[in-house]
Motif scaffolding. Structure first.
Motif, PDB file in Angstrom:
ATOM      1  N   ARG A   1       0.834  -1.207   0.000  1.00 52.51           N
ATOM      2  CA  ARG A   1       0.000   0.000   0.000  1.00 52.51           C
ATOM      3  C   ARG A   1       0.873   1.262   0.000  1.00 52.51           C
ATOM      4  O   ARG A   1       0.551   2.254  -0.653  1.00 52.51           O
ATOM      5  CB  ARG A   1      -0.948  -0.001   1.203  1.00 52.51           C
ATOM      6  CG  ARG A   1      -2.077  -1.012   1.102  1.00 52.51           C
ATOM      7  CD  ARG A   1      -3.166  -0.722   2.123  1.00 52.51           C
ATOM      8  NE  ARG A   1      -2.698  -0.836   3.489  1.00 52.51           N
ATOM      9  CZ  ARG A   1      -2.845  -1.921   4.254  1.00 52.51           C
ATOM     10  NH1 ARG A   1      -3.447  -2.988   3.768  1.00 52.51           N
ATOM     11  NH2 ARG A   1      -2.413  -1.940   5.490  1.00 52.51           N
ATOM     12  N   GLU A   2       1.983   1.199   0.750  1.00 51.60           N
ATOM     13  CA  GLU A   2       2.907   2.336   0.773  1.00 51.60           C
ATOM     14  C   GLU A   2       3.468   2.632  -0.613  1.00 51.60           C
ATOM     15  O   GLU A   2       3.579   3.790  -1.014  1.00 51.60           O
ATOM     16  CB  GLU A   2       4.071   2.035   1.734  1.00 51.60           C
ATOM     17  CG  GLU A   2       3.803   2.363   3.177  1.00 51.60           C
ATOM     18  CD  GLU A   2       5.110   2.407   3.965  1.00 51.60           C
ATOM     19  OE1 GLU A   2       5.920   1.486   3.820  1.00 51.60           O
ATOM     20  OE2 GLU A   2       5.314   3.377   4.698  1.00 51.60           O
TER      21      GLU A   2
ATOM     22  N   GLN B   1       0.677   4.125  -2.803  1.00 52.54           N
ATOM     23  CA  GLN B   1       0.411   5.515  -2.436  1.00 52.54           C
ATOM     24  C   GLN B   1       1.581   6.415  -2.826  1.00 52.54           C
ATOM     25  O   GLN B   1       1.389   7.566  -3.226  1.00 52.54           O
ATOM     26  CB  GLN B   1       0.118   5.612  -0.937  1.00 52.54           C
ATOM     27  CG  GLN B   1      -1.247   5.017  -0.575  1.00 52.54           C
ATOM     28  CD  GLN B   1      -1.507   4.996   0.927  1.00 52.54           C
ATOM     29  OE1 GLN B   1      -0.596   4.808   1.731  1.00 52.54           O
ATOM     30  NE2 GLN B   1      -2.754   5.190   1.318  1.00 52.54           N
TER      31      GLN B   1
ATOM     32  N   ARG C   1       1.325   9.571  -5.250  1.00 51.98           N
ATOM     33  CA  ARG C   1       1.797  10.872  -4.761  1.00 51.98           C
ATOM     34  C   ARG C   1       2.786  11.506  -5.750  1.00 51.98           C
ATOM     35  O   ARG C   1       2.660  12.668  -6.112  1.00 51.98           O
ATOM     36  CB  ARG C   1       2.448  10.690  -3.394  1.00 51.98           C
ATOM     37  CG  ARG C   1       2.822  11.980  -2.679  1.00 51.98           C
ATOM     38  CD  ARG C   1       3.179  11.726  -1.223  1.00 51.98           C
ATOM     39  NE  ARG C   1       4.211  10.714  -1.067  1.00 51.98           N
ATOM     40  CZ  ARG C   1       4.011   9.519  -0.513  1.00 51.98           C
ATOM     41  NH1 ARG C   1       2.807   9.186  -0.072  1.00 51.98           N
ATOM     42  NH2 ARG C   1       4.996   8.657  -0.391  1.00 51.98           N
TER      43      ARG C   1
ATOM     44  N   VAL D   1      -8.423   8.650   2.801  1.00 55.04           N
ATOM     45  CA  VAL D   1      -8.285   7.221   2.538  1.00 55.04           C
ATOM     46  C   VAL D   1      -8.141   6.486   3.869  1.00 55.04           C
ATOM     47  O   VAL D   1      -7.216   6.739   4.631  1.00 55.04           O
ATOM     48  CB  VAL D   1      -7.059   6.916   1.649  1.00 55.04           C
ATOM     49  CG1 VAL D   1      -6.939   5.420   1.409  1.00 55.04           C
ATOM     50  CG2 VAL D   1      -7.161   7.660   0.326  1.00 55.04           C
TER      51      VAL D   1
ATOM     52  N   GLN E   1      -7.643   2.870   5.715  1.00 56.35           N
ATOM     53  CA  GLN E   1      -7.188   1.504   5.497  1.00 56.35           C
ATOM     54  C   GLN E   1      -7.902   0.560   6.464  1.00 56.35           C
ATOM     55  O   GLN E   1      -7.882   0.757   7.663  1.00 56.35           O
ATOM     56  CB  GLN E   1      -5.672   1.411   5.675  1.00 56.35           C
ATOM     57  CG  GLN E   1      -4.913   2.235   4.651  1.00 56.35           C
ATOM     58  CD  GLN E   1      -3.428   1.954   4.660  1.00 56.35           C
ATOM     59  OE1 GLN E   1      -2.965   1.019   5.288  1.00 56.35           O
ATOM     60  NE2 GLN E   1      -2.672   2.766   3.946  1.00 56.35           N
TER      61      GLN E   1
END
Length: 307
Positions: A215-216, A219, A223, A268, A270
């Motif tokens: 997920r990092e 994202q 970004r 968002v 999680q």
């Protein structure tokens, strides 16, 4: 006094000319970007012949109805069809300005819809591609799955490189794939990002830690892709997307999402699935009980505004 007013008028004229030139320049630039984008989307578009049992009518993005997307990260190497080791359900509600992101552990035991067997949920892709994955996740959560986006994780490094690399906040000191990842802020190129997402065995949180890193990375790409500095890299970004991403979303649908759902991206949340590990016939599964499924169903149907 007159001299000061004259100076102000001169600066206003100069500023106006500069802004006009910028607008003209950006207009031509925007056309070039638009053309590259449409070419990439044409390549990415992969329609599927499927109707959701959970939708009586197709969701209307033009009318700002909440919708869901299944994000599939497929570890597809040469000569191997691969399995969807990453399965993330995104539910977007523009009225609530909210996005919920639910990662499904790949070892989750459930019925593989269309196969008629109980198996690990990530096997659905190997058995029946995107359609079977969508049907299986839809059945597991008892919510409509409207769209899919499939990313070839092997080629994901190209996307990371195309945006110029990304920065993540690493919470675990580890080594993987010949790289060392210290705790704290880490800058990753494509190859490092791929190694970063693949580590699982050294993580005390197991697959959940891996999902967090995935997920990092996602994202981080979003970004960097949205930053002004990426505007000069649009051709390589779109080429990387065209080569490694497939979706049943059309260009018009993507434009409607950009236009009508942009504000929802600011929030968002999680979500996680609670369960327990267990071996059945010597095979490890992640077991999710009925109460937890009901909790997920209730939260996601509220987000999608469906019954």
């Amino acid at each position: 006094m007159r001299s000061e007013k004259k100076k102000k008028r001169t600066w206003l004229r100069v500023t106006g000319i500069i802004i006009l030139l910028l607008v003209i320049g950006i207009g031509g630039y925007a056309f070039s970007v638009y053309r590259s984008l449409t070419n990439a989307v044409d390549t990415m578009h992969q329609p599927i012949d499927r109707k959701s049992d959970k939708r009586t009518e197709e969701v209307s993005l033009q009318n700002k109805q909440p919708f869901s997307v299944l994000l599939l990260g497929v570890d597809q190497r040469k000569g191997d069809k691969g399995r969807s080791d990453t399965m993330i359900v995104l539910t977007i509600n523009p009225k609530l300005n909210s996005v919920k992101m639910l990662s499904i552990p790949r070892d989750t035991r459930t019925e593989i819809v269309g196969k008629g067997t109980m198996d690990k949920i990530n096997h659905a892709y190997a058995f029946g591609n995107e359609e079977m994955s969508m049907n299986t996740v839809e059945h597991f959560l008892d919510i409509p799955i409207d769209y899919y986006i499939k990313v070839n994780m092997e080629g994901f490094k190209d996307i990371v490189d195309a945006v110029g690399g990304i920065t993540v906040n690493n919470d675990l000191d580890f080594s993987q794939g010949g790289y060392h990842f210290p705790k704290g802020e880490v800058t990753l190129d494509g190859k490092k990002a791929l190694a970063y997402t693949r580590m699982r065995k050294q993580d005390p949180s197991g697959d959940f830690g891996r999902q967090h890193r995935q997920r990092e990375i996602i994202q981080g790409v979003l970004r960097e892709g949205a930053s002004l500095s990426s505007l000069t890299k649009y051709q390589s970004i779109f080429a990387a997307l065209g080569n490694n991403v497939r979706t049943n979303l059309t260009f018009d649908q993507m434009m409607n999402i950009q236009k009508n759902y942009k504000s929802a991206a600011g929030s968002v949340e999680q979500m996680t699935i609670k369960g327990s590990g267990s071996k059945i016939n010597g095979i490890y599964y992640y077991i999710v009980d009925d109460a937890e499924k009901q909790r997920l169903h209730d939260e996601l149907t509220a987000q999608l505004d469906v019954k």
